[in-house]
Design a protein around this motif. Sequence first.
Motif, PDB file in Angstrom:
ATOM      1  N   UNK A 141       0.798  -1.218   0.000  1.00  0.00           N
ATOM      2  CA  UNK A 141       0.000   0.000   0.000  1.00  0.00           C
ATOM      3  C   UNK A 141       0.827   1.262   0.000  1.00  0.00           C
ATOM      4  N   UNK A 142       2.149   1.116  -0.171  1.00  0.00           N
ATOM      5  CA  UNK A 142       3.060   2.248  -0.093  1.00  0.00           C
ATOM      6  C   UNK A 142       3.395   2.787  -1.479  1.00  0.00           C
ATOM      7  N   UNK A 380       0.180  10.353  10.004  1.00  0.00           N
ATOM      8  CA  UNK A 380      -0.311   9.013   9.733  1.00  0.00           C
ATOM      9  C   UNK A 380       0.190   7.995  10.719  1.00  0.00           C
ATOM     10  N   UNK A 381      -0.197   6.743  10.453  1.00  0.00           N
ATOM     11  CA  UNK A 381       0.185   5.633  11.327  1.00  0.00           C
ATOM     12  C   UNK A 381       0.324   4.377  10.493  1.00  0.00           C
ATOM     13  N   UNK A 382       0.690   3.280  11.157  1.00  0.00           N
ATOM     14  CA  UNK A 382       1.007   2.070  10.415  1.00  0.00           C
ATOM     15  C   UNK A 382      -0.211   1.220  10.075  1.00  0.00           C
ATOM     16  N   UNK A 383      -1.425   1.772  10.202  1.00  0.00           N
ATOM     17  CA  UNK A 383      -2.616   1.047   9.736  1.00  0.00           C
ATOM     18  C   UNK A 383      -2.653   0.998   8.212  1.00  0.00           C
ATOM     19  N   UNK A 384      -2.064   2.027   7.551  1.00  0.00           N
ATOM     20  CA  UNK A 384      -1.879   2.045   6.100  1.00  0.00           C
ATOM     21  C   UNK A 384      -0.455   2.513   5.824  1.00  0.00           C
ATOM     22  N   UNK A 385      -0.122   2.723   4.546  1.00  0.00           N
ATOM     23  CA  UNK A 385       1.225   3.169   4.212  1.00  0.00           C
ATOM     24  C   UNK A 385       1.187   4.499   3.446  1.00  0.00           C
ATOM     25  N   UNK A 386       0.238   5.331   3.817  1.00  0.00           N
ATOM     26  CA  UNK A 386       0.146   6.693   3.313  1.00  0.00           C
ATOM     27  C   UNK A 386      -0.222   7.601   4.488  1.00  0.00           C
ATOM     28  N   UNK A 387       0.070   8.867   4.362  1.00  0.00           N
ATOM     29  CA  UNK A 387      -0.467   9.791   5.343  1.00  0.00           C
ATOM     30  C   UNK A 387      -1.983   9.798   5.192  1.00  0.00           C
ATOM     31  N   UNK A 388      -2.687  10.132   6.261  1.00  0.00           N
ATOM     32  CA  UNK A 388      -4.131   9.906   6.285  1.00  0.00           C
ATOM     33  C   UNK A 388      -4.830  11.051   7.004  1.00  0.00           C
ATOM     34  N   UNK A 389      -5.478  11.920   6.211  1.00  0.00           N
ATOM     35  CA  UNK A 389      -6.116  13.097   6.773  1.00  0.00           C
ATOM     36  C   UNK A 389      -7.262  12.785   7.711  1.00  0.00           C
TER      37      UNK A 389
END
Length: 565
Positions: A141-142, A380-389
């Motif tokens: 997902x990165x 963001x956090x490690x739930x995904x591999x993008x920053x997350x607004x």
Amino acid sequence: MASAATQGFSVVSKPTKPIEGQKTGTSGLRKKTKVFQSENYLANWIQSLFLALGEEAKGKTIALGGDGRYFNKEAVQIILKLAAGNGLKKVVVGKDAITATPAMSAIIRRRKLYGGLIMSASHNPAGPDEDWGIKFNYSAGEPAPEKITDKIYGFTQSIQELKIADFPDVDLSKLGTTSFGDFEVEVIDYTTDYFDELREVFDFAKLRSFFANPRFSFVYDALHAVTGAYASRLFVDELGASPDALLNCVPKEDFGGGHPDPNLTYAHELVERLFGTDAPDFGAASDGDGDRNMILGRSFFVTPSDSVAVIAANAQAAIPYFSAGLKGVARSMPTSGALDRVAKRLNLPFHETPTGWKFFGNLMDAGQCSICGEESFGTGADHVREKDGLWAVLAWLSILATKNEGRGEGAALVSVRDVVTEHWRTYGRNFYSRYDYEGVESERAEKVMAHLTESVIDTVQPGTELGGRVLETADNFAYTDPIDGSVAKGQGIRVVFRDGSRIIFRLSGTGSAGATIRMYVETYRDDPADFDRDAQDVLAGIIATALELSDLPALTGRDKPTVIT
């Protein structure tokens, strides 16, 4: 043109030739929309991507979506035909070609897909005369690593043929699967996987209870961009906010003619509401593709550097996903040292990386980072591999919900200002500001960096006094990735003083034309008497030093920045 028979459709071999300027960066390829609309421009890049992925991608499934900007719907059809023509098995597409960037990462991870394509130019304006962009995210997902982006660029320089499937356009307005022989296109609800991911991170029942508090008021501004497609379902349907709390939440192909960058300049309508009479308690905004955020309290702005530090300091208590503690934290080099102080006090592993989410992704994949952030409004956090607004907004709401738990009916609401002030009393305050000089002629921008190199890095010795401060070090930041050993050089000029103050200059590559010079200034204070002072007042001296050292006004012809954060 030649064609080869395939079950359900034929593959057309269309001749093409290399087009200059298709260098792919961490954020993919960004140009003006009309450039992408020119003959074979998008098709060349997509074909080069599939050539770069090679045999490994054949028979695989990828996802596809974007931020809703102009040309996305037309681009989807081009991409689908090239995907089928190059042997992919299936493409999962967000309904109406919509998928926020963090949602794409969640879709790839939860469905275990080979990767995904995101059609976005992030926080840049949209429309026929504005920007368009595309990038590939890999199987975790990165954003695609350089080993892939370098290959893509190589193929763009030698490409001779496009492999295009000959089948009708797919209706993206209806959920369901369309098959062309062995190739499938599945149109999905773009919220499902993403919201399932967020439910595993946050306590939605607790958040609903907090929204039901009659003393709490909330407003969210999507800036007519992609999170407008998520906001009503999340904040109204899931959490119980009033529909009146949503501002500019109808996505538009031109983002309503605005600049979907959630900062104090471009999100002016939200800022005016939070700093006006009868202001709500909490305000937030996201950018064009949903990976950036801005957090506001009543008459109070939370800097992105403070925001990630406050989230990290409160995460274990407020967010169930982190109840066992954090694996580590990380920030980009230009981001203030506020997070460093949290890591030190909480005895957490800490990493300082170049700007670019792929560096955080490596740390997360190795289990060394739970929460990270960039001063450019990315958290963001490690739930995904993008920053997350939206993740950042929910994190702040979770902190407020936790701080206000069990308070009596007559007790005043613990506010955003209260949370940040409490944080400063514990950790001190890193006064911080960023000056953006947008659309500078590239040659002039390079002269500024060259001048700093020659007059400061190559000349001034540690221990020298500059503007009343003693120099600790001056360099061009380089980073050796602790996970894969790769080296990133030339990541920004740093001028660091012995009192902890810093001046940083970077050239940004997130625009589609010209150059943006970003100047960052920072100083630390631990006296509570200073905490409520205006940052520009506290930083006035070091700002003057930065402008003098860089000779920026003379070299660029700019007497003031485009944006001050």
